[in-house]
Design a protein around this motif. Structure first.
Motif, PDB file in Angstrom:
ATOM      1  N   GLY A   1       0.812  -1.223   0.000  1.00  0.00           N
ATOM      2  CA  GLY A   1       0.000   0.000   0.000  1.00  0.00           C
ATOM      3  C   GLY A   1       0.837   1.260   0.000  1.00  0.00           C
TER       4      GLY A   1
ATOM      5  N   ALA B   1       2.308   1.789  -3.478  1.00  0.00           N
ATOM      6  CA  ALA B   1       1.294   2.291  -4.402  1.00  0.00           C
ATOM      7  C   ALA B   1       1.056   3.784  -4.188  1.00  0.00           C
ATOM      8  CB  ALA B   1      -0.002   1.510  -4.232  1.00  0.00           C
TER       9      ALA B   1
ATOM     10  N   GLY C   1       3.148   4.744  -7.180  1.00  0.00           N
ATOM     11  CA  GLY C   1       2.182   4.309  -8.183  1.00  0.00           C
ATOM     12  C   GLY C   1       2.244   2.802  -8.311  1.00  0.00           C
ATOM     13  N   GLY C   2       1.401   2.274  -9.223  1.00  0.00           N
ATOM     14  CA  GLY C   2       1.399   0.837  -9.421  1.00  0.00           C
ATOM     15  C   GLY C   2       0.871   0.115  -8.194  1.00  0.00           C
TER      16      GLY C   2
ATOM     17  N   HIS D   1       2.938  -2.445 -10.811  1.00  0.00           N
ATOM     18  CA  HIS D   1       2.603  -3.127 -12.052  1.00  0.00           C
ATOM     19  C   HIS D   1       3.231  -4.511 -12.147  1.00  0.00           C
ATOM     20  CE1 HIS D   1       2.695   1.297 -12.838  1.00  0.00           C
ATOM     21  NE2 HIS D   1       1.492   1.022 -13.296  1.00  0.00           N
TER      22      HIS D   1
ATOM     23  N   ALA E   1      -1.271  -6.976  -3.865  1.00  0.00           N
ATOM     24  CA  ALA E   1      -0.859  -6.236  -5.056  1.00  0.00           C
ATOM     25  C   ALA E   1      -1.858  -6.299  -6.200  1.00  0.00           C
ATOM     26  CB  ALA E   1       0.491  -6.760  -5.540  1.00  0.00           C
TER      27      ALA E   1
ATOM     28  N   PRO F   1      -5.163  -6.017  -6.592  1.00  0.00           N
ATOM     29  CA  PRO F   1      -6.154  -4.958  -6.812  1.00  0.00           C
ATOM     30  C   PRO F   1      -5.583  -3.744  -7.534  1.00  0.00           C
ATOM     31  CG  PRO F   1      -6.408  -5.874  -4.620  1.00  0.00           C
ATOM     32  CD  PRO F   1      -5.146  -6.453  -5.174  1.00  0.00           C
ATOM     33  N   HIS F   2      -4.334  -3.396  -7.257  1.00  0.00           N
ATOM     34  CA  HIS F   2      -3.709  -2.258  -7.939  1.00  0.00           C
ATOM     35  C   HIS F   2      -3.473  -2.579  -9.418  1.00  0.00           C
ATOM     36  CE1 HIS F   2      -3.029  -0.255  -4.088  1.00  0.00           C
ATOM     37  NE2 HIS F   2      -2.601  -1.411  -3.615  1.00  0.00           N
TER      38      HIS F   2
ATOM     39  N   ARG G   1      -5.268  -4.643 -11.231  1.00  0.00           N
ATOM     40  CA  ARG G   1      -6.586  -4.611 -11.886  1.00  0.00           C
ATOM     41  C   ARG G   1      -6.985  -3.173 -12.196  1.00  0.00           C
ATOM     42  NH1 ARG G   1      -9.551  -9.307  -8.352  1.00  0.00           N
ATOM     43  NH2 ARG G   1      -9.825 -10.821 -10.036  1.00  0.00           N
ATOM     44  N   ASP G   2      -6.732  -2.278 -11.260  1.00  0.00           N
ATOM     45  CA  ASP G   2      -7.069  -0.875 -11.493  1.00  0.00           C
ATOM     46  C   ASP G   2      -6.281  -0.316 -12.674  1.00  0.00           C
ATOM     47  OD1 ASP G   2      -8.825  -0.898  -9.380  1.00  0.00           O
ATOM     48  OD2 ASP G   2      -7.457   0.080  -7.971  1.00  0.00           O
ATOM     49  N   ALA G   3      -5.022  -0.751 -12.814  1.00  0.00           N
ATOM     50  CA  ALA G   3      -4.168  -0.266 -13.893  1.00  0.00           C
ATOM     51  C   ALA G   3      -4.482  -0.939 -15.215  1.00  0.00           C
ATOM     52  CB  ALA G   3      -2.699  -0.491 -13.538  1.00  0.00           C
TER      53      ALA G   3
ATOM     54  N   GLY H   1      -0.560  -5.992 -15.535  1.00  0.00           N
ATOM     55  CA  GLY H   1       0.232  -6.478 -14.414  1.00  0.00           C
ATOM     56  C   GLY H   1       0.988  -7.747 -14.738  1.00  0.00           C
TER      57      GLY H   1
END
Length: 255
Positions: free
Chosen positions: A77, A80, A84-85, A87, A127, A129-130, A132-134, A137
């Motif tokens: 967290g 992120a 960022g990421g 990834h 990791a 969920p981040h 998926r948002d991007a 991955g």
């Protein structure tokens, strides 16, 4: 080769030496910003300097034991929020003690599951969920060739590590629609501090004995492994998922 990693953020666990460090170094050289962890402050700082010097990507070190799942999730967290990421996630946790199958009690098997399976799963859960948002991955889990070819003297490793392959395969359809690939790297003998510790007093004879059993006639270098990991983390490997890649010079003859 441009791996398409400039501007990406990579998390690499247990990256203060050996294969984790080699992977972090390659990712930084390819342009990724690399957040990595380890348990020893002095080794973390030495690794940070080495990774930072490898290329344009930034290196950010955090002291962390990956068996502490809450701390590991907090690390994801914070990365992120700060960078960022992420990834790219490279999970890694070293290996359990060597020994025969009946040489350990149930507690040792539980510890091996915690180290070699659950620590990886916890990082993936934090990791993904981040990613998926991007909409992009790469999940890479570092295991061991013992998951493909168990050996009597590494019974704990050969017993628990195959679970990672099962976890990876279970994730493939779940994460594929989000553009996230999932692969396992299964290294054989590389010239790392862990292998050096196994060689005994006659290092040259020990190395020769290991190399004699490898079809390529040599141990891998950490750079060999790092290059394979960086490729699987790249844009170029976007159609490779659900695989277990042996990086062992042909030792298990797994082709």
């Amino acid at each position: 080769m441009d791996l398409g990693l400039r501007g990406r953020v990579a998390l690499v666990a247990a990256a203060t030496s050996g294969l984790g460090l080699a992977t972090a170094r390659e990712l930084a050289a390819a342009g990724a910003d690399v957040a990595f962890c380890g348990r020893d402050e002095a080794r973390l700082e030495a690794a940070r300097k080495e990774i930072d010097a490898a290329g344009p990507g930034r290196a950010v070190a955090t002291r962390l034991d990956v068996r502490d799942h809450e701390a590991a999730a907090a690390w994801v967290g914070r990365t992120a929020a700060d960078l960022g990421g992420p990834h790219v996630l490279v999970t890694n946790a070293g290996g359990p003690p060597a020994g025969p199958a009946l040489g350990f009690g149930l507690d040792a098997y539980r510890d091996a599951v915690e180290l070699c399976v659950l620590s990886h799963i916890a990082l993936v859960q934090a990791a993904v969920p981040h990613m998926r948002d991007a909409g992009w991955g790469r999940v890479l889990m570092i295991a061991s060739e013992t998951m493909r070819q168990p050996t009597p003297e590494l019974a704990l490793s050969g017993t628990v590590r195959p679970a990672l392959a099962g976890f990876a395969k279970a994730l493939v359809r779940e994460l594929g629609p989000a553009g996230v690939t999932v692969n396992v790297l299964a290294p054989g003998y590389h010239l790392t501090p862990a292998v050096e510790a196994l060689l005994g007093d006659d290092r040259d004879a020990g190395l020769a004995g290991i190399a004699a059993g490898i079809p390529l006639g040599r141990l891998g270098s950490p750079a060999d492994f790092g290059a394979a990991a960086a490729f699987l983390a790249s844009e170029r490997a976007g159609f490779i998922t659900g695989t277990t890649l042996l990086v062992d010079g042909g030792l298990t003859q797994g082709i």
